[in-house]
Design an enzyme around this catalytic site. Sequence first.
Site, mmCIF file in Angstrom:
data_model
loop_
_atom_site.group_PDB
_atom_site.id
_atom_site.type_symbol
_atom_site.label_atom_id
_atom_site.label_comp_id
_atom_site.label_asym_id
_atom_site.label_seq_id
_atom_site.Cartn_x
_atom_site.Cartn_y
_atom_site.Cartn_z
ATOM 1 N N LYS A 116 0.665 -1.099 -0.041
ATOM 2 C CA LYS A 116 0.055 0.066 -0.074
ATOM 3 C C LYS A 116 0.774 1.312 0.063
ATOM 4 O O LYS A 116 0.707 2.199 -0.547
ATOM 5 C CB LYS A 116 -0.918 -0.096 1.285
ATOM 6 C CG LYS A 116 -1.942 -1.106 0.879
ATOM 7 C CD LYS A 116 -3.054 -0.919 2.453
ATOM 8 C CE LYS A 116 -4.179 -1.936 2.032
ATOM 9 N NZ LYS A 116 -3.720 -3.384 1.809
ATOM 10 N N GLU A 200 -3.149 8.176 6.350
ATOM 11 C CA GLU A 200 -3.821 8.978 5.297
ATOM 12 C C GLU A 200 -4.856 9.635 5.965
ATOM 13 O O GLU A 200 -5.277 9.230 7.002
ATOM 14 C CB GLU A 200 -4.034 8.125 4.201
ATOM 15 C CG GLU A 200 -5.147 7.296 4.126
ATOM 16 C CD GLU A 200 -5.192 6.449 2.965
ATOM 17 O OE1 GLU A 200 -4.487 6.494 2.060
ATOM 18 O OE2 GLU A 200 -6.201 5.772 2.920
ATOM 19 N N ASN A 235 -14.029 -1.666 8.971
ATOM 20 C CA ASN A 235 -13.549 -1.320 7.731
ATOM 21 C C ASN A 235 -13.222 -2.873 7.028
ATOM 22 O O ASN A 235 -12.584 -2.846 5.887
ATOM 23 C CB ASN A 235 -11.798 -1.076 8.075
ATOM 24 C CG ASN A 235 -11.875 0.427 8.675
ATOM 25 O OD1 ASN A 235 -12.470 1.247 8.352
ATOM 26 N ND2 ASN A 235 -11.151 0.213 9.860
ATOM 27 N N GLU A 275 -9.260 0.142 -6.362
ATOM 28 C CA GLU A 275 -9.987 0.618 -5.323
ATOM 29 C C GLU A 275 -10.026 2.207 -5.235
ATOM 30 O O GLU A 275 -9.047 2.825 -5.293
ATOM 31 C CB GLU A 275 -9.802 0.121 -3.923
ATOM 32 C CG GLU A 275 -10.000 -1.306 -4.104
ATOM 33 C CD GLU A 275 -10.238 -2.199 -2.620
ATOM 34 O OE1 GLU A 275 -10.325 -1.186 -1.641
ATOM 35 O OE2 GLU A 275 -10.451 -3.297 -2.738
ATOM 36 N N GLU A 288 -6.145 1.874 -3.264
ATOM 37 C CA GLU A 288 -5.261 0.889 -3.379
ATOM 38 C C GLU A 288 -5.579 -0.025 -4.758
ATOM 39 O O GLU A 288 -6.597 0.188 -5.233
ATOM 40 C CB GLU A 288 -5.082 0.244 -2.292
ATOM 41 C CG GLU A 288 -6.549 -0.753 -1.880
ATOM 42 C CD GLU A 288 -6.548 -1.443 -0.527
ATOM 43 O OE1 GLU A 288 -5.240 -1.790 -0.126
ATOM 44 O OE2 GLU A 288 -7.667 -1.592 -0.050
#
Length: 670
Positions: A116, A200, A235, A275, A288
């Site tokens: 990532k 992030e 998530n 995504e 990602e």
Amino acid sequence: MFSKILIANRGEIACRVIRTARKMGIATVAVYSDADRQAVHVAMADEAVHIGPAPAAQSYLVAEKIIAACKETGAQAVHPGYGFLSERASFCEALEAEGIVFIGPKPKAIRAMGDKIESKKFASEAQVSTVPGFLGVIENADHAEKIAGEIGYPVMIKASAGGGGKGMRIAWSETEVRDGFDRARSEAKSSFGDDRVFIEKFVVDPRHIEIQVLGDAHGNCIYLGERECSIQRRNQKVVEEAPSPFLDAATRKAMGEQAVALAKAVDYQSAGTVEFIVDANKNFYFLEMNTRLQVEHPVTELVTGIDLVEQMIRVAAGEKLALKQSDIKLDGWAVESRLYAEDPYRNFLPSIGRLTRYRPPEEGGEGDIVVRNDTGVTEGSEISMFYDPMLAKLCTWAPTRLAAIDAMSQALDEFVVEGIEHNIPFLSALMQHPRWREGRLSTGFIAEEYPEGFSPIVPDAQEKAVLASVAIAVELLRKDRLDRLGGRLAPHSGALKRHWVVKLGEEYLSAEILEGMISIPMEVDLSIAGGKALTVLSDWRPGDAVWRGTVGGRAVSAQLRPVPNGVRIAWKGMAVDAHAMLPRTAELEKLMPEKVAPDTSKLLLCPMPGLIVSIAVAEGQEVKAGQTLAVVEAMKMENVLRAERDLTVAKLAAKPGDSLAVDAVIMEFA
């Protein structure tokens, strides 16, 4: 084309790959750990090889054991599924060194996109819109706190090698950053063997929309539309659909073209997913790229008619894509519900045990509806604490979104799972939720709509009438059966008693039988609580787990489970104990004393079967409300147990490393 492939995975995805390989005439090899010796994928495959103990780190994550299994069986290629070794470039290279084909992208693409942190850097250099964040490796909690302050709260802490919601935390404050950093690193280490995390900006009210791409070794790459995956909990995706109810054609095209450009930049050769998070104004940001098959790929298959596993195998065998972008058409709507072994009434805590009953709805097409169930378990399967708690991926297709949702609602009502707790009641309730049905989604949907956790839907007057009618229909057949089999043990002798009382939960409803005879199929006219006459039609037989019929012309599929002197009815997210009785019985029943639950207020009980990772307090210590008491790991997720009020620890009954059953005592309070 390959003659034999090995599937380096387990559960439903292993079964899914085996089905396509069988269709293509390719022999399959399964691998299994001690815990999966009797698993469905092992029985489905043509051959199976044991690869070690139950923990994934000693079996499914050991590349050398997978390669040895290939050599032992003569498998020419490996399909990794998702998770485990699916995005590990070193595994791909190790296979290539042995002359074994990896059914997936090349190491270059895996390295560029699978990590990532590196993928963010790569996308930024390629002028792809990305979310603001810190792309370097974070050294410690102090460093994490400093970076979060610079970015601005809220922030997302994510494992670099992560996936499936593991190693991921949202932080709204300095305290949450420090705690989230520690938890994310720990989960990342245990799940992926890599504890690197990055931070992030967290986009408020985002939608999670992803583009399916497909590339070959000859420079061809196309996109197959999008999937919306905004219904998430912790998530992790719970419900997905294709297409998205939010995108217009122009945005879909822009996202698709950007996804293809990114895939071509890394010479992507397989099925993969780019995504994005999308804000309320349809601005989209690269999140990602998953260099593997996604869990939710079936909805794309249902709306495009393309078998993604078959395409992956063909690409890996060196074939050119037989599809062009102009060939891709999206037909109808598909919805996928992920069925998990978890208790929705206890904050979705994991559940383990044996499936004493497992009866999925019938698959296939009927009219304009298609039902598909990708699963890796069967009746009698053991759900362990070692792996992901997913039981199945239930999918429905229909010409329109609402029709697909209604089909999913009925399929969930007919999906019987017993022996463990599961999230079907929550999924059923979700299908009735107005906001979901209208398509007004965000990744915060579950947290916003169920802030206090999930509890059964409270039925309205019409729904109570349906539930009461089902209860009476069941009781009539039960008593008639006793008459016939037991020599008139019940006071009916086949005749209908006119007046009844139905206890739904704690509420008593009067009921009157107007006309009918006890038979199979049944047809009875009745009235609930003085309401209008309802005709009940059903061919249900005692012992069937699902009651199917109509009540007042309304189609009903409800799950039944016996309880003392009655039946528990689960229907469209409602769950209620129902007792149909004669009026005199109801009068006496009301005189029964209520059972008082034991007092557990001075105990910290283990909320799920799991492993004690740490104990954060000592005997005699005074703790404040909200303070961490212990951390319990179950099914690859760490769960922090906190004090609900100020208290003093009197006794520790467990220690780190202990494996505890649900409701086992961890500590006692003074």
